[in-house]
Design a protein around this motif. Structure first.
Motif, short mmCIF file in Angstrom:
data_model
loop_
_atom_site.label_atom_id
_atom_site.label_comp_id
_atom_site.label_asym_id
_atom_site.label_seq_id
_atom_site.Cartn_x
_atom_site.Cartn_y
_atom_site.Cartn_z
N GLU A 39 43.08 43.66 57.68
CA GLU A 39 43.83 44.89 57.39
C GLU A 39 42.90 46.01 56.95
O GLU A 39 41.94 45.79 56.20
N LEU A 40 43.18 47.21 57.45
CA LEU A 40 42.49 48.42 57.01
C LEU A 40 43.48 49.29 56.25
O LEU A 40 44.60 49.52 56.72
N ILE A 64 38.18 53.97 52.57
CA ILE A 64 38.62 52.92 53.50
C ILE A 64 38.44 51.56 52.84
O ILE A 64 37.40 51.29 52.24
N LEU A 65 39.46 50.71 52.94
CA LEU A 65 39.38 49.35 52.41
C LEU A 65 39.65 48.37 53.55
O LEU A 65 40.71 48.42 54.18
N PHE A 85 47.82 54.93 55.45
CA PHE A 85 47.98 54.13 56.66
C PHE A 85 47.55 52.69 56.39
O PHE A 85 46.51 52.43 55.77
N PHE A 86 48.37 51.74 56.86
CA PHE A 86 48.03 50.32 56.85
C PHE A 86 47.88 49.89 58.31
O PHE A 86 48.81 50.06 59.11
N ILE A 87 46.73 49.34 58.65
CA ILE A 87 46.45 48.92 60.02
C ILE A 87 46.12 47.43 60.00
O ILE A 87 45.17 47.00 59.34
N GLN A 88 46.90 46.63 60.71
CA GLN A 88 46.72 45.18 60.72
C GLN A 88 46.50 44.69 62.14
O GLN A 88 47.12 45.19 63.08
N PHE A 89 45.63 43.69 62.29
CA PHE A 89 45.33 43.17 63.62
C PHE A 89 44.77 41.76 63.51
O PHE A 89 44.17 41.37 62.50
N GLU A 90 44.98 40.97 64.56
CA GLU A 90 44.49 39.60 64.63
C GLU A 90 43.19 39.57 65.42
O GLU A 90 43.19 39.77 66.64
N ILE A 91 42.09 39.34 64.74
CA ILE A 91 40.78 39.40 65.39
C ILE A 91 40.67 38.36 66.50
O ILE A 91 40.27 38.66 67.63
N LEU A 107 32.62 39.26 58.30
CA LEU A 107 33.94 39.85 58.09
C LEU A 107 34.82 38.97 57.23
O LEU A 107 36.03 39.12 57.21
N SER A 108 34.20 38.04 56.51
CA SER A 108 34.97 37.08 55.72
C SER A 108 35.28 37.58 54.32
O SER A 108 35.99 36.91 53.57
N MET A 109 34.75 38.74 53.96
CA MET A 109 34.96 39.27 52.61
C MET A 109 35.49 40.70 52.69
O MET A 109 35.12 41.47 53.59
N THR A 110 36.33 41.05 51.74
CA THR A 110 36.87 42.42 51.65
C THR A 110 35.75 43.41 51.36
O THR A 110 34.84 43.11 50.59
N LYS A 111 35.83 44.59 51.98
CA LYS A 111 34.79 45.61 51.81
C LYS A 111 35.44 46.96 51.52
O LYS A 111 36.41 47.35 52.18
#
Length: 285
Positions: A39-40, A64-65, A85-91, A107-111
């Protein structure tokens, strides 16, 4: 969308595994939850607050989170009119070429990406996020292909930003840096394949062709985390999914997640999540 326990399901309203939502509520609380999707979060007007794995992020306008799949998070604001804005996607689902596993460790940790702290990365990410939003709103011919491309542009930018944390000595030689990144990828692959077993720093270092000292130093520079902390976080994410989705005993979950001691499992779980596995499981009902 529904939340069962802490697991948010039915995120998508169409077959394409992608979702954008604009939130404009003055008072908005979305309780602790997790989902497989990445999620972004992108507030375009006024500040916003998010909590991820017990850490609170106060986001200024345009910050940006990136929230990694499986991380437990919540959102909250009071008397703060704004647009987020909430942006969600399945990598994994979007990965038509089967190459996303190369990015998984990064990409395993929140940034958290701030325009003030990292202006170059922020500018590139924001450009792609705005492109995603505009394309999704218009949905012209081939829009899903366009969205795919921008999502992976974003993921590559995030992954490379982690790689760039390697110190100047390594960065001085591009060939040397590339060689080290290849070896680190072997280490991450080994962890992903073996985290449920009893593995040590020596095992992972050997699998990647590093000395233990060299691997520890590079791993910390790359991820911002020590090897054992990274391993435990990976195991706890697995444990959470088992706690929620399976009727297994705490002992079975501990062993299936890579812990050889209930005491160690309980202690690690409480340190990372603020409660014991038993308390966590009770919260689901």
């Amino acid at each position: 969308m529904i939340i069962e326990g802490l697991h948010e399901k039915d995120i998508y309203t169409e077959t394409y595994p992608f979702r954008i939502e604009l939130n404009t509520f003055d008072n908005f609380d979305w309780p602790l939850h997790w989902h497989h999707a990445a999620e972004l979060v992108y507030p375009v007007e006024n500040d916003y607050r998010a909590t991820v794995n017990g850490l609170e992020y106060t986001m200024c306008e345009k910050d940006i989170l990136f929230i990694a799949g499986g991380d437990i998070h919540s959102f909250h604001t009071r008397n703060n009119k704004g647009n987020r804005f909430f942006i969600q996607f399945e990598i994994s689902t979007l990965d038509v070429f089967g190459q996303a596993h190369q990015l998984t460790p990064f990409l395993s940790m929140t940034k958290f990406i701030s325009a003030k702290e990292d202006p170059l990365l922020h500018t590139e990410l924001e450009k792609n996020i705005i492109a995603l939003i505009n394309e999704y709103q218009h949905r012209a011919l081939g829009y899903t292909l366009y969205l795919n491309a921008r999502i992976f542009d974003i993921l590559v930018l995030l992954s490379r930003s982690v790689c760039n944390n390697i110190n100047a000595e390594i960065s001085s030689s591009s060939n040397k840096k590339f060689h080290i990144l290849e070896k680190l990828n072997l280490a991450f692959q080994y962890i992903e394949e073996q985290y449920q077993n009893d593995i040590s720093l020596k095992d992972v270092s050997s699998a990647a062709g590093f000395s233990e000292y060299h691997f520890s130093r590079i791993f910390k520079e790359m991820t911002g985390n020590h090897f054992l902390s990274y391993l435990n976080e990976r195991r706890i994410k697995k444990a959470i999914r088992l706690l929620i989705a399976h009727n297994m005993s705490i002992t079975e979950i501990a062993l299936s997640s890579g812990f050889n001691s209930i005491a160690t499992f309980n202690r690690t779980f409480k340190k990372l999540k603020g409660c014991t596995p038993v308390e966590y499981k009770k919260m689901q009902f």
